[in-house]
Design a protein around this motif. Structure first.
Motif, PDB file in Angstrom:
ATOM      1  N   ALA A   1      -3.485 -20.209  15.967  1.00 47.00           N
ATOM      2  CA  ALA A   1      -4.546 -20.376  16.694  1.00 47.00           C
ATOM      3  C   ALA A   1      -4.277 -19.670  17.919  1.00 47.00           C
ATOM      4  CB  ALA A   1      -4.238 -22.627  17.439  1.00 47.00           C
ATOM      5  N   GLU A   2      -3.297 -19.040  18.261  1.00 45.43           N
ATOM      6  CA  GLU A   2      -3.271 -18.663  19.679  1.00 45.43           C
ATOM      7  C   GLU A   2      -3.844 -16.979  19.381  1.00 45.43           C
ATOM      8  OE1 GLU A   2       0.265 -17.628  22.682  1.00 45.43           O
ATOM      9  OE2 GLU A   2       0.773 -17.861  20.607  1.00 45.43           O
ATOM     10  N   LEU A   3      -3.158 -17.205  18.151  1.00 46.97           N
ATOM     11  CA  LEU A   3      -3.161 -15.430  17.507  1.00 46.97           C
ATOM     12  C   LEU A   3      -4.832 -14.805  18.201  1.00 46.97           C
ATOM     13  CD1 LEU A   3      -1.852 -12.561  17.127  1.00 46.97           C
ATOM     14  CD2 LEU A   3      -1.892 -13.378  14.788  1.00 46.97           C
ATOM     15  N   ASN A   4      -5.339 -16.195  17.462  1.00 46.81           N
ATOM     16  CA  ASN A   4      -7.105 -16.507  16.695  1.00 46.81           C
ATOM     17  C   ASN A   4      -6.895 -15.529  15.486  1.00 46.81           C
ATOM     18  OD1 ASN A   4      -9.841 -17.224  16.459  1.00 46.81           O
ATOM     19  ND2 ASN A   4     -10.157 -15.370  17.417  1.00 46.81           N
ATOM     20  N   ASN A   5      -5.745 -15.101  14.399  1.00 45.52           N
ATOM     21  CA  ASN A   5      -6.270 -14.163  13.577  1.00 45.52           C
ATOM     22  C   ASN A   5      -4.827 -15.088  12.288  1.00 45.52           C
ATOM     23  OD1 ASN A   5      -6.900 -12.689  11.746  1.00 45.52           O
ATOM     24  ND2 ASN A   5      -5.865 -10.659  13.225  1.00 45.52           N
ATOM     25  N   ASN A   6      -4.782 -14.518  11.266  1.00 46.83           N
ATOM     26  CA  ASN A   6      -4.294 -15.216  10.161  1.00 46.83           C
ATOM     27  C   ASN A   6      -2.855 -13.964  10.667  1.00 46.83           C
ATOM     28  OD1 ASN A   6      -5.505 -16.015   8.166  1.00 46.83           O
ATOM     29  ND2 ASN A   6      -7.082 -15.024   8.403  1.00 46.83           N
TER      30      ASN A   6
END
Length: 731
Positions: free
Chosen positions: A143-148
């Motif tokens: 979520a913080e990275l907004n990526n896999n």
């Protein structure tokens, strides 16, 4: 039939069978090419899996190294953040450290000190801490990275006992290097999938596919075998050869898809090239046959002319080259004599060059041997000078005391002072020689304990001041507590040698500054003097054995040139470092010793004051050297002891049984029965077993001490024994 007709007939008989065999070979080649292309896809998938496994394996190794970090053990998270940042796999990767609740403690994606979130799956942390295994995850959403991202993570226990979970995280873009720089053709599709069939990385249109799952039948095929084929079609209907394999270190799958049309075109192109090549070969063979026939006929004619010329004794020119080896050998035979001559000349030149090289090497070796021999002679002369000086003073002092004339108290005191100083000097020379020899042979053994470098330095300075060595110098001492783990006796040797050099090479009235402080996790001792300094050419070898600056015949500074070598050995054994800096001759020098600082920074308890010798002790002295026995007996009698003396082991044992002494001072190197045998005999007899046995010997290595204690000795002292050491024994 002429030779040319024979050549044509031979060519025809060769071409027909070759044509038939070629048609069969072309069909076999087509099948082999197709199998080779599919095998190439398999090999590409396997190599890509090896690259992925190498990344996973490296991540495991990095996590294992970071688990043993001393910074983590000491709670220095800032330093551990720097270590993790340095060990990180590279762009698109980062390292995360979790506590047992899942709270992020370190994340190399962010600067140290930034607030970090808690992990959304703390149960996974608990599972890792419970089984202690390495886990290679599937695709996760940050979520913080907004990526896999994916992770290689494991539970660790720091040297201090704290348990954590540490992981190497990778973004999907990180794994594109597994196929971006490889030899896989650009038209082939490459995909990396996790255990659930979710795309981790894809060669093309990654943003469209990464994070999405493959159809169930594809996932079932992935899970059905370690590797295999899976035909499919692209969105535009083009057929693909799909080959998949699995990562050996994870549950990931690597799949490569190659267009069927591309492979088939390559096969047919190869077959076409081979067919054209065969046709050209056949035509070339016919042409070559004709040309070779003509050349051969012409060459035979020229050879016949050459044979006739040789028969007449004429000079024969080199025959022109031919395409047939046997014919070219004629030219080789003619040129061989010239080549032999040139080879002989080159061999002679090489032999001359080798001889000159050997002469230079021999000259250099002889010069080095002469230099070493000169250094040996210089050291022996220096040792003789250093021993004769104190011996001369001792001899003169003894002659004064033996003169029989009445002497003033002042002369007696001065004579005693000379004897004390020169015997101390002789003992220091012998100790230095023995210590540096043990250090060079690796036989020194340290008895480490917590110690305060500042207190040890202050103790050494006070000893020098009490002996009058620092009189006439401006001595400045600045210390602060610096706890270290060290052998105090060896540490005193190091400091004494450094201060002794500072005093020795500084002019009267010179300034000597001694500083002890803590810096960068180290205890640092720095001694700065305003003395003679060190020439730049001598500075690189100042720590070598027997190296000294140039001295006059008077050798005002003295010494054997082994003090700094011993200092470096002892400091190295304490896992520290020592450096010397000097601006040049006359500019003084700075000696800096750095030792690892104790993590606890706990200072050792102050030493208890030495006990006073108890009067009236009954002491047995067993010594075969008459002078040494008489002098030691006098020392003991001056301390109000009742002394019994023996010159050998059997007499000493008899005295011990008859007189029942409290203490026995026993020399090891006795004639009939050595000191070890005497000690064992005394300890074995119940009547003498309670006597305190003290080994008084010239053998002072760690092995000698252990052997003495094994024989039953209670204490071990090296000759000459110091007065305060003797008082401690009697107390």
């Amino acid at each position: 039939m002429k030779l040319r007709a024979h050549y044509f007939l031979l060519a025809f008989c060769i071409v027909i069978p070759v044509a038939i065999c070629c048609s069969i070979a072309l069909n076999m080649l087509r099948n082999a090419e197709r199998e080779s292309a599919i095998q190439r896809i398999h090999e590409s998938a396997r190599l890509t899996a090896l690259v992925v496994d190498a990344d996973i394996d490296r991540a495991k190794a990095v996590l294992q190294v970071l688990a043993n970090s001393q910074a983590l053990a000491h709670g220095d998270r800032k330093r551990f953040h720097q270590e993790a940042l340095a060990a990180n796999a590279g762009p698109g990767a980062w390292i995360i450290l979790y506590d047992k609740t899942g709270q992020q403690l370190i994340n190399t994606r962010h600067p140290f000190g930034r607030p970090l979130p808690r992990r959304p799956d703390p149960e996974q942390v608990a599972a890792l801490l419970a089984n202690g295994k390495v886990n290679v995850s599937g695709m996760r959403w940050g979520a913080e990275l907004n990526n896999n991202f994916v992770m290689v993570e494991r539970a660790i226990e720091s040297p201090s006992g704290e348990r954590y979970v540490i992981g190497q995280a990778f973004s999907p873009a990180f794994f594109t290097h597994a196929f971006s720089n490889s030899a896989i053709p650009s038209t082939w599709l490459v995909g990396i999938f996790d255990a659930n069939g979710v795309y981790i990385a894809r060669r093309y249109e990654a943003e469209k596919f990464v994070g999405k799952a493959v159809p169930p039948h594809v996932l079932a095929a992935f899970n059905s075998a370690p590797n295999g084929n899976l035909p499919s079609k692209t969105a535009k209907g083009a057929r693909l050869y799909n080959v998949f394999t699995h990562s050996a270190l994870s549950s990931w799958t690597i799949a490569i898809g190659a267009p069927v049309k591309e492979l088939d075109d390559a096969v047919w192109n190869g077959i076409g090239v081979v067919a054209i090549g065969l046709l050209i070969a056949i035509l070339g063979a016919l042409t070559l046959t004709m040309m070779t026939g003509r050349r051969l006929v012409a060459f035979i004619r020229r050879a016949s002319d050459a044979a006739r010329s040789l028969g007449r004794g004429d000079t024969v020119a080199t025959l022109p080259p031919s395409i047939i080896d046997e014919l070219d050998e004629l030219n080789v035979a003619i040129m061989d004599a010239s080549r032999r001559l040139q080879s002989e000349m080159r061999s002679r030149a090489d032999a001359e060059s080798d001889r000159n090289t050997l002469l230079v090497l021999e000259k250099n070796a002889r010069a080095k041997a002469e230099q070493q021999n000169s250094a040996k002679d210089e050291f022996l002369a220096m040792l003789g000078h250093e021993l004769r000086n104190p011996l001369s003073a001792v001899t003169s002092a003894v002659s004064i005391l033996e003169s029989g004339r009445p002497l003033r108290d002042e002369i007696v005191q001065r004579t005693h002072g000379v004897l004390r100083r020169q015997t101390d000097h002789l003992r220091k020379l012998v100790d230095d020689l023995l210590e540096v020899n043990r250090a060079l042979m690796g036989k020194l053994i340290l008895d480490k304990a917590p110690a305060d470098l500042a207190a040890v330095t202050q103790r050494c300075v006070e000893t020098l001041q009490a002996s009058g060595r620092t009189d006439g110098f401006e001595l400045r001492v600045s210390t602060e507590p610096a706890p270290v783990l060290a052998d105090t006796t060896r540490l005193l040797q190091v400091i004494d040698n450094i201060l002794d050099n500072a005093i020795k090479y500084s002019p009267a009235g010179g300034r000597i500054e001694v500083t002890v402080r803590s810096a960068d996790g180290h205890a640092e001792l720095q001694v700065r003097d305003s003395g003679l300094g060190i020439n730049p050419e001598l500075l690189p070898s100042v720590f070598d054995v027997f190296v000294q600056g140039a001295q006059t015949l008077q050798r005002a500074q003295g010494g054997l040139g082994i003090g700094l070598s011993l200092v470096r050995r002892l400091v190295g054994m304490h896992e520290g470092s020592v450096t010397i800096a000097s601006a040049g001759a006359g500019q003084g020098c700075i000696v800096t010793v750095r030792l690892p600082l104790l993590a606890s920074r706990a200072l050792p308890a102050p030493e208890a004051p030495a006990a006073m010798a108890a009067p009236g002790r009954r002491v047995l002295l067993i010594e075969d050297n008459e002078d040494a026995r008489d002098m030691m007996a006098m020392l003991l009698e001056l301390r109000s002891c009742i002394v019994y003396t023996a010159e050998n082991g059997p007499d000493g044992i008899a005295l011990a049984l008859a007189r029942q002494p409290e203490i026995a001072l026993i020399d090891i190197g006795l004639g009939e029965m050595d000191g070890y045998a005497v000690a064992r005999a005394l300890k074995a007899n119940p009547l003498t077993a309670r006597i305190v046995l003290v080994a008084l010997t010239g053998y002072g290595t760690g092995a000698d001490r252990r052997r003495a204690f094994d024989a039953g000795f209670d204490q071990h002292c090296t000759k000459p024994i110091k007065p305060d050491e003797l008082d401690a024994i009697l107390a």
